[in-house]
Structures are given as C-alpha cells and as structure tokens.
Design an enzyme around this catalytic site. Structure first.
Site, PDB file in Angstrom:
ATOM      1  N   CYS A 136      55.018 -56.186  -4.872  1.00  0.00           N
ATOM      2  CA  CYS A 136      54.246 -57.005  -3.937  1.00  0.00           C
ATOM      3  C   CYS A 136      54.493 -56.666  -2.465  1.00  0.00           C
ATOM      4  CB  CYS A 136      54.537 -58.477  -4.196  1.00  0.00           C
ATOM      5  SG  CYS A 136      54.353 -58.904  -5.945  1.00  0.00           S
TER       6      CYS A 136
ATOM      7  N   HIS B  55      47.253 -64.014  -5.210  1.00  0.00           N
ATOM      8  CA  HIS B  55      48.253 -63.005  -4.860  1.00  0.00           C
ATOM      9  C   HIS B  55      47.673 -61.639  -5.226  1.00  0.00           C
ATOM     10  CE1 HIS B  55      51.709 -60.704  -4.238  1.00  0.00           C
ATOM     11  NE2 HIS B  55      52.647 -61.488  -4.762  1.00  0.00           N
TER      12      HIS B  55
ATOM     13  N   HIS C 102      54.648 -64.770   3.005  1.00  0.00           N
ATOM     14  CA  HIS C 102      54.295 -64.305   1.661  1.00  0.00           C
ATOM     15  C   HIS C 102      53.714 -65.464   0.865  1.00  0.00           C
ATOM     16  CE1 HIS C 102      54.280 -61.430  -1.531  1.00  0.00           C
ATOM     17  NE2 HIS C 102      55.171 -62.061  -2.275  1.00  0.00           N
TER      18      HIS C 102
END
Lengths: 283, 380
Positions: B150, B311, B278
């Site tokens: 990520c 995400h 995030h």
C-alpha cells in the site's frame, strides 16, 4: 572504461554475496523441457537456502522460497539498522500468489489462506529482512522482467548517490514448480537460473569501485528496441512462430557481477535485447 | 551541495468518483464511490469509471487484448502526451495485469487445460504494465514496476526523485494503478480486516477497510528557476520500516514519524498545513496515525479519502498525492466520508473545510511495517 567519457554513476562496493546452484548440486534438480519448435527451456535451480542464525526457525519455515533466497544472500551484508534495502525480482512472489488462489479456488473464499496472502505480497521478502534483522531504513521491491538486474542496480546506485548512505541491492529469482509451469506454458525457450546475489553499495572511497556507463543506442532507440522485443516475443508466440527467448535471466547477470567483484576488476555489458544499454566496470 | 529541486508539473487521476476534476468535486461534496458488492463474501467495493472506454493498449504485448490493470492506467492518462526523451516510467501496483490471469490460475490449480497459457504467469508479471505504457508513450528512459503493497505509489515518487537527481532521467512519469481482483479482495478478507460496511476512517466505531480500484499519475521534473506561483514543489519522500510485525503497524507510528521527518527534510513540521492520512478504517492503522499526527504535525488539518475511493492499494500513494495537490491549489480540505464520531484529538472532520495550505503531507502504511510519506509545497 570509455576514454574521455566519465561514468554516469560511480559508487563503492564493500561486500557481495551469492546463493546459487553451487556447482550443479541444486538440491531441487534442473529440468529441460522441449519447446514447440524443438528448442528447449533449461531451468537451473539453486540449492535450498540455509537458514541464517538471525532468522528464527519458525519464521524461516513460513517464508516463501523467494524470501529465503533473498534473506540468504542479503543477511551477511547487513551491518546496521539504517542500511537501505532494494530488492529486484523479475516475477515477484508468483508461487505464493498461486498458493493463495489455490486456497481460494479449492477451499472457497471463506477458507482462503491468510499466510499465503501475506507471502504473496511482492515486498514480503524485504519485509522479512527488515523485521528479523531490524532494518528500519529505506526499503523497496522493484520488478522489471528480464531487465531486472540492470534496473535494480541502476536504482541502487541512484539511491546511494541521492542519500549518501549504504544500500544493499539484492537480485533474486525463484524457480518454484509454478514458475516453471508458467514459463513452459508461455513456450519460453532458453536458459533461466535461480538464485540470489546481494551487493553492498556505498559512496565512493572504498577499495572496489563500480562504474556505470550508458552506451549509445545500437541503431534503434529504446522505444524501438522495446517494441521489437515485444513483437518478437508475444506476437511471435501467438502466431506459433518465434517463441519467447530468454538469456539466463536477471540472476545470471547478477552472478556475473559477483564474479567481477570477487576478482576485483572486469566489465559487464548489457545484452542487446534490452533497452537503455549500459556497461558496468569493476575496478 | 544543495539537492536538485523538483516539481510535480502535471497530474491526473481516475477513481470510482470520476476523473481528476469531477472526482475531486464529488469528494468535496462528500460523495462515495463505494457501492454494495455482489455476493456475500465482500460487502463494499469501488470500481473505477471510464475504463470501458479504453481501447487495446500494447495489443501485441499480452495474450489477451487489454488487461484491465493496463487499461486503467491508460484511461487515467487520458491521452496525455509527454516529451519521450529521457522519460522514465515507474508503475506502482500490487496486482499489475494479474486480474485476467486469476481465472487461468484457477484452471491450473484444478488441473484443467489453460485457456490462455501466457496469462498464467508470463503476461501477469508486474513490469508488463510499465513496459506497455513506456512503449505507447515512446519513452526512452527506464521502465519498471515497484511493489511495496500500500506504500507503492509514494515509494515510486521517491524513486523518481532519486533517478532525476542521479541524472538517470530527464522526467519521470509515476503511475499508480491497481484493478480489483480476487487476490486482494479475498486476501484482505482472509486477514479479517475487510469491513462489513462502508469504511469509516478515523471513526471510533470503524470496522475495517474496503478496496477500490483506481489509477493516477504525476510527472516529476526538475523545478524550473522560473517556476511561478501555484507550482507544486516536491519537498521529499521518506520511507521507513517498523521492523516489528508483518501485518500490524507500530502502535505509536514511530516508523511513520521517521518517514514524515525524512520527507520534510529541513522544513519545520509546524509549517505543515494539511495531512492526507492513510486512514484505512482499520483499528490498528488509524490508531497509529491518530497517536502520531497531532504531536508531530500540530498545525495540520487531517483528511482521509478512503471512505470515498476505497483503499486503492498500490495506486493509493499516487491517488492521494493528486488529491492533496488539488487541496493545496483550491484551499479546501475535503470531508472524511463515513466519519461520525472521530477518534479524540485528530483534526478530522465530516464536513468540508476552507483552509489556505502551503505545505502538505500524504502518508501511507503497508504490510511489513512499511511506512512512506511525501511532502509538497505550493509556491507563492
């Protein structure tokens, strides 16, 4: 060297490490499959990686083969927590990806394997190194197919120059049954080597220097070479004509550089089928 | 010697909210692209719009006509033209062109004949996406993929900076691209962190993450001496690892803190006006950021966009950097979609805020205790 032309990049090398087939004692065997036009695919496996003491047995057992190869090569070169780590692999954690999908397809979504998923993350080998050796600095995983050796080394040298700090570069290839089957399914022909090589690069001032020269394009530009390689590979294979040809893979070139560093001098030229041709000199 | 100053000269994004401008407008309205998914296993996800418009990309490179992982990136570029001389292409992704390979892997594990043999392994390798884009753009510089889960997109921007400063490229196109696929959807579900509801970053009642697909890009170049007001300077990228756990962050966000300080370099953390966090909506990730950010960046408002986009994994770093650029240029901080009761002490809000921003930071955390941060400055 090229007279009168300074290298594009120059760094020092303070360590190198190799884990390979070890003189033919691969531990997993090698095989050769005939291709569609009669030529073969020769796959040369590395020895089973031995566990370094700094890795707990329980962790080692859970790591993928690719992660163990990376760890085995890199571990001797790790000096401290701030060492940066750049891992180059051409195909990533493919075997672990298949392992996860095997659990998904055969056992069902509800029973898909979390361990296989963790191992399928392409950065997992670097993650294991950081956790078990306490590395807290820069870390990344790069994938560039057959150009992986050259792009990873270029990247590692650029990181040393940008940061002024040590970087451990690892180039690793695995030949799991899934990768072997994948290469055969694609009718890949030639030779491909499994193994891992690691190099500790630092700013200049060390005993062994590593220089990078960019070569002039050989007739065609990078885009043309890239397109021509594609034509020769994919389109040819689809038509049933020229198959995909490989030339040893990124680890073979990494092993050659290891040999030059061990000798303390020598040059290594990038193969003609790769774009952005370059030339390395160890001295 | 002073390091070469760099800028983000052009950018674009394609998410479930739409393209660059339309998507940002919808984000500011509080819209979400997350929708209920078909089937019982995965509750919510977001798919990028517009990919169906895209024609074949590099048709001879792949056995199938147009892998979605490539088409998504191509759609985000939207026909943009770049000077190809010395152009490097870095693709940040976790799945690459794997989407179409997954059914073939299914055939393989069941012992069936492979319908598209090359899609099983050879075409699914991640660098193919970068090579396909480089070929289409005529790029003469290096092309490769970076995959650090990520954090991939943010790390790729850092690599671009290094390549430019080392003279390895004249300009670098960084593309983050990840299409929805079984591996990531059911992989995160297997870890027990996939939310049964639309995700709620920084909410006390958050239950986990949702996955979205997206692609975004930035062009990184040397900052011209004559760069005028409004130009976006890339201050730096920091990467640090926790060295603690494979799937959980350091609870205090220590590694992320080091990454943020490295990204800012000599810039005082008190100067940071906005953090695009995030903010996955998982308990440990949001808690770590909530612990770290108020003390380290005390003057920064905090936003998190995954309640709107999902995400987007390997694309997230670039997607969220593009959104941050738009925030600095427009002087707004978008609402945190899904937020009802914020974690105490974090400067998040469920409503749009107007806030002049000069320095912004975007953060990403990843599997393996990997942390990355990018800092940018709007020139005045």
């Amino acid at each position: 060297m090229i007279p009168g032309v300074p290298p594009a990049m120059r760094v020092g090398v303070t360590g190198a490490s190799l884990w390979d087939a070890g003189g033919g004692d691969s531990g997993r065997g090698s095989d050769e499959a005939p291709g569609s036009n009669g030529a073969g695919l020769s796959l040369i496996a590395a020895r089973e990686p031995e566990r370094p003491e700094r890795f707990p047995p329980g962790t080692w057992r859970k790591m993928s083969r690719l992660a163990r190869l990376v760890a085995r090569a890199a571990e001797p070169l790790v000096h401290g927590p701030a060492d940066a780590l750049i891992v180059g692999v051409s195909g990533g954690e493919f075997a672990s990806s298949v392992a996860f999908l095997r659990s998904y397809y055969l056992r069902g979504a509800a029973l898909a394997s979390p361990l296989a998923f963790q191992n399928s993350v392409h950065n997992a080998p670097a993650a294991h190194l950081s956790i078990d050796l306490g590395l807290t600095g820069w870390s990344e995983t790069l994938l560039a197919g057959e150009a992986t050796f050259w792009r990873t080394l270029e990247r590692g040298m650029s990181r040393v120059l940008a940061s002024g700090a040590p970087v451990i570069v690892v180039i690793a290839e695995e030949l799991s049954p899934e990768v072997r089957d994948g290469m055969k399914a694609a009718d890949v022909q030639g030779t491909w080597l499994e193994g891992a090589a690691a190099f500790r690069l630092e700013p200049l001032g060390t005993a062994v220097g590593l220089s990078w020269w960019d070569r002039p394009q050989r007739g065609a530009g990078a885009a043309e070479i890239r397109a021509a390689a594609t034509e020769g590979d994919a389109a040819g294979a689809e038509r049933g004509g020229a198959a995909i040809r490989v030339h040893g893979g990124p680890f073979r070139e990494a092993a050659r550089l290891f040999g030059l560093i061990a000798a303390g001098y020598g040059t290594l030229d990038s193969p003609p089928h790769l774009p952005q041709p370059a030339w390395l000199e160890v001295c | 010697m002073m390091a070469m100053r760099l800028q983000l000269s052009r950018w674009g994004a394609l998410t479930s909210l739409g393209d660059t401008e339309a998507g940002f407008a919808r984000l500011c309205e509080g819209a979400s692209g997350l929708v209920p998914a078909m089937g019982a296993e995965i509750a919510w996800l977001s798919a990028a719009e517009g990919v169906e418009r895209v024609g074949p990309v590099a048709p001879v490179r792949f056995a199938i006509e147009a892998p979605r992982g490539v088409g998504l990136a191509d759609a985000a570029l939207g026909g943009a033209i770049f000077d190809p001389e010395g152009l490097a292409v870095i693709v940040a992704t976790t799945a690459g062109a794997m989407v179409e390979g997954e059914p073939v892997v299914g055939e393989y594990v069941r012992g069936e004949p492979l319908s598209t043999p090359r899609a099983f392994f050879w075409d699914a390798r991640l660098h193919n996406v970068a090579d396909a884009l480089a070929e289409k753009l005529g790029a003469t510089g290096p092309a490769f993929a970076v995959s650090t889960a990520c954090t991939s997109g943010t790390v790729a921007v850092g690599i671009a900076a290094d390549l430019l400063r080392a003279g390895r490229a004249r300009r670098v196109l960084v593309v983050g691209s990840d299409a929805l696929c079984r591996s990531t959807l059911f992989g995160f579900r297997s870890l027990g962190i996939y939310a049964p509801e639309r995700c709620r970053p920084f909410d006390v009642a958050r239950q986990g993450m949702n996955i979205g697909e997206a692609a975004a890009w930035v062009l990184v170049e040397r900052l011209d001496a004559g760069a005028g007001p409004g130009a976006i300077e890339l201050l730096g990228v920091g990467v640090a690892t926790d060295a603690q756990h494979l799937t959980a962050p350091d609870p205090a966000g220590k590694g992320l803190g080091r990454a943020i300080r490295a990204a800012l370099g000599p810039v005082d953390p008190h100067e940071v006006d906005h953090v695009n966090a995030h903010g996955t909506g998982t308990q440990p990730n949001d808690a770590a950021e909530a612990t770290l950010l108020p003390g380290l960046l005390p003057n920064a408002l905090v936003s998190a966009t995954k309640g709107a986009t999902g995400h987007t994994l390997g694309a997230a770093g670039v997607v969220e950097l593009v959104l941050l650029i738009q925030c600095l240029r427009t002087g707004v901080v978008p609402p945190v979609v899904g937020l009802t009761q914020p974690i105490h002490g974090v400067a998040v809000s469920s409503v749009l805020r107007r806030h002049v921003q000069r320095v912004g930071v975007s953060t990403n955390l990843a599997f393996g205790g990997h942390n990355a941060a990018v800092a940018i400055r709007r020139l005045e």
